[in-house]
Write a protein that holds these residues in place. Structure first.
Motif, PDB file in Angstrom:
ATOM      1  N   GLN A   1      -1.194 -18.868 -39.105  1.00  0.00           N
ATOM      2  CA  GLN A   1      -0.257 -18.250 -38.173  1.00  0.00           C
ATOM      3  C   GLN A   1      -0.072 -19.175 -36.974  1.00  0.00           C
ATOM      4  OE1 GLN A   1       0.564 -14.207 -38.471  1.00  0.00           O
ATOM      5  NE2 GLN A   1       0.687 -15.478 -40.299  1.00  0.00           N
TER       6      GLN A   1
ATOM      7  N   THR B   1      -0.507 -15.070 -28.436  1.00  0.00           N
ATOM      8  CA  THR B   1      -1.929 -15.205 -28.135  1.00  0.00           C
ATOM      9  C   THR B   1      -2.082 -15.703 -26.710  1.00  0.00           C
ATOM     10  OG1 THR B   1      -2.336 -15.782 -30.445  1.00  0.00           O
ATOM     11  CG2 THR B   1      -4.118 -16.226 -28.889  1.00  0.00           C
TER      12      THR B   1
ATOM     13  N   TYR C   1      -5.054 -15.964 -40.143  1.00  0.00           N
ATOM     14  CA  TYR C   1      -5.170 -14.535 -40.383  1.00  0.00           C
ATOM     15  C   TYR C   1      -5.979 -14.333 -41.661  1.00  0.00           C
ATOM     16  CZ  TYR C   1      -3.757  -9.919 -42.120  1.00  0.00           C
ATOM     17  OH  TYR C   1      -3.747  -8.646 -42.626  1.00  0.00           O
TER      18      TYR C   1
ATOM     19  N   SER D   1      -5.327 -11.773 -30.786  1.00  0.00           N
ATOM     20  CA  SER D   1      -3.910 -12.101 -30.797  1.00  0.00           C
ATOM     21  C   SER D   1      -3.089 -10.829 -30.993  1.00  0.00           C
ATOM     22  CB  SER D   1      -3.617 -13.094 -31.926  1.00  0.00           C
ATOM     23  OG  SER D   1      -2.254 -13.475 -31.950  1.00  0.00           O
TER      24      SER D   1
ATOM     25  N   THR E   1       3.958 -13.801 -33.441  1.00  0.00           N
ATOM     26  CA  THR E   1       2.622 -13.834 -32.863  1.00  0.00           C
ATOM     27  C   THR E   1       2.678 -14.149 -31.367  1.00  0.00           C
ATOM     28  OG1 THR E   1       2.493 -16.151 -33.533  1.00  0.00           O
ATOM     29  CG2 THR E   1       1.476 -14.530 -34.991  1.00  0.00           C
TER      30      THR E   1
ATOM     31  N   GLY F   1       5.224 -15.272 -39.325  1.00  0.00           N
ATOM     32  CA  GLY F   1       4.163 -15.808 -38.472  1.00  0.00           C
ATOM     33  C   GLY F   1       4.337 -17.266 -38.109  1.00  0.00           C
TER      34      GLY F   1
ATOM     35  N   TRP G   1      -6.164  -4.796 -36.533  1.00  0.00           N
ATOM     36  CA  TRP G   1      -4.856  -4.675 -37.182  1.00  0.00           C
ATOM     37  C   TRP G   1      -4.623  -3.284 -37.773  1.00  0.00           C
ATOM     38  CZ3 TRP G   1      -2.633  -8.343 -34.984  1.00  0.00           C
ATOM     39  CH2 TRP G   1      -3.173  -9.622 -34.877  1.00  0.00           C
TER      40      TRP G   1
ATOM     41  N   PHE H   1       0.723  -9.113 -32.421  1.00  0.00           N
ATOM     42  CA  PHE H   1       1.647  -9.313 -33.536  1.00  0.00           C
ATOM     43  C   PHE H   1       2.722  -8.243 -33.452  1.00  0.00           C
ATOM     44  CE2 PHE H   1       2.795  -8.561 -38.045  1.00  0.00           C
ATOM     45  CZ  PHE H   1       2.974  -9.866 -38.503  1.00  0.00           C
TER      46      PHE H   1
ATOM     47  N   GLU I   1       7.473 -10.172 -37.310  1.00  0.00           N
ATOM     48  CA  GLU I   1       6.239 -10.914 -37.588  1.00  0.00           C
ATOM     49  C   GLU I   1       6.068 -12.096 -36.637  1.00  0.00           C
ATOM     50  OE1 GLU I   1       5.166 -11.773 -41.614  1.00  0.00           O
ATOM     51  OE2 GLU I   1       5.608  -9.742 -42.307  1.00  0.00           O
TER      52      GLU I   1
ATOM     53  N   LEU J   1      -7.477 -13.271 -35.017  1.00  0.00           N
ATOM     54  CA  LEU J   1      -7.191 -14.447 -35.816  1.00  0.00           C
ATOM     55  C   LEU J   1      -8.395 -15.374 -35.687  1.00  0.00           C
ATOM     56  CD1 LEU J   1      -3.430 -15.091 -34.924  1.00  0.00           C
ATOM     57  CD2 LEU J   1      -4.367 -13.791 -36.845  1.00  0.00           C
TER      58      LEU J   1
END
Length: 267
Positions: A56, A37, A47, A92, A35, A10, A123, A94, A33, A83
């Protein structure tokens, strides 16, 4: 050709991470991993999940893309969730990111889920959905095509042992590779597999002629000092016999994540 595979955590170790991704001079970066946004937000978001809070980098995908203007960028999200900026919720994405030097054209690709499905409203429950991205490149200088696949394997709270879900995940990865690869051309598979040496995953990939560079070359640790648990295997890089390995390493320094970068030079 140089390939780097890395779980970037992240972007938690942002400054050394960004410096390494540029200085490594990789032709292909397979990153887990990552991110992304949309919109203007602070550089850092949090997170939060059942007592776990982890900073993150808000838009790591765009930052890496800006740092690597000579590369084409591909993003494969697994989920879209919240997030936090203080108490404000920020939506966001991922997932996986693949960066390919523009001098290597991408002549085929596929991305799909190896466990679960895309979660647009959060998630998701554990073990969370995971995906893989497979690309086919052409090397103008050498005159051949090569297929490269990366995966972020599912995380199970019971550990890294084989489970029915991991059996299915391995089969799904092999199927995805088959959609992109042509014949028996060169093949590299890498990523954060979240399995132990001896997993059925390697039996499934072995049927494609792949062999693992981590265990076969005596590497016993793919983690950094930021990871304090056992076992310390998570990340792997596999190649077929047609791949001529010039050099390979599970990079101990610099530490840019709780995972080591896997670096492969091939021809």
């Amino acid at each position: 050709m140089r390939i780097v595979s890395l779980n970037v955590w992240g972007g938690l170790l942002h400054e050394p991470l960004m410096r390494y991704l540029v200085e490594a001079e990789a032709d292909v970066l397979c990153l887990q991993e990552v991110t992304r946004t949309q919109g203007a937000h602070p550089d850092w978001l949090d997170y939060r999940d059942h007592g776990v809070e982890l900073p993150q980098r808000a838009n790591l995908f765009e930052e890496i893309g800006a740092a690597l203007p000579t590369h084409d960028a591909f993003f494969s999200p697994t989920a879209r969730g919240d997030l936090f900026d203080g108490e404000e919720r920020v939506v966001s994405e991922f997932g996986l990111a693949t960066f390919v030097r523009k001098s290597y054209p991408v002549i085929g690709q596929a991305s799909d889920f190896v466990h679960g499905e895309f979660s647009a409203g959060g998630w998701g429950a554990h073990p969370r959905s995971r995906n893989a991205h497979c690309i086919r490149l052409f090397d103008y200088e050498k005159g051949f095509a090569i297929t490269i696949a990366q995966i972020h394997g599912l995380r199970d709270i019971d550990g890294k042992g084989d489970t029915p879900d991991r059996h299915a995940q391995a089969d799904a990865l092999v199927k995805l590779i088959g959609q992109v690869r042509k014949g028996d051309e060169r093949l590299v598979v890498c990523g954060d597999f979240n399995v132990l040496p001896g997993s059925v995953t390697f039996d499934a990939l072995g049927a494609l002629g792949l062999s693992d560079l981590i265990t076969s070359r005596g590497h016993r640790d793919t983690r950094t000092s930021y990871y304090r648990k056992e076992p310390r295997f998570a990340d792997y890089m596999l190649v077929t016999p047609a791949v001529e390995v010039i050099a390979f390493d599970a990079v101990a320094e610099p530490e840019v994540s709780d995972h080591r970068a896997l670096l492969l030079d091939l021809r």
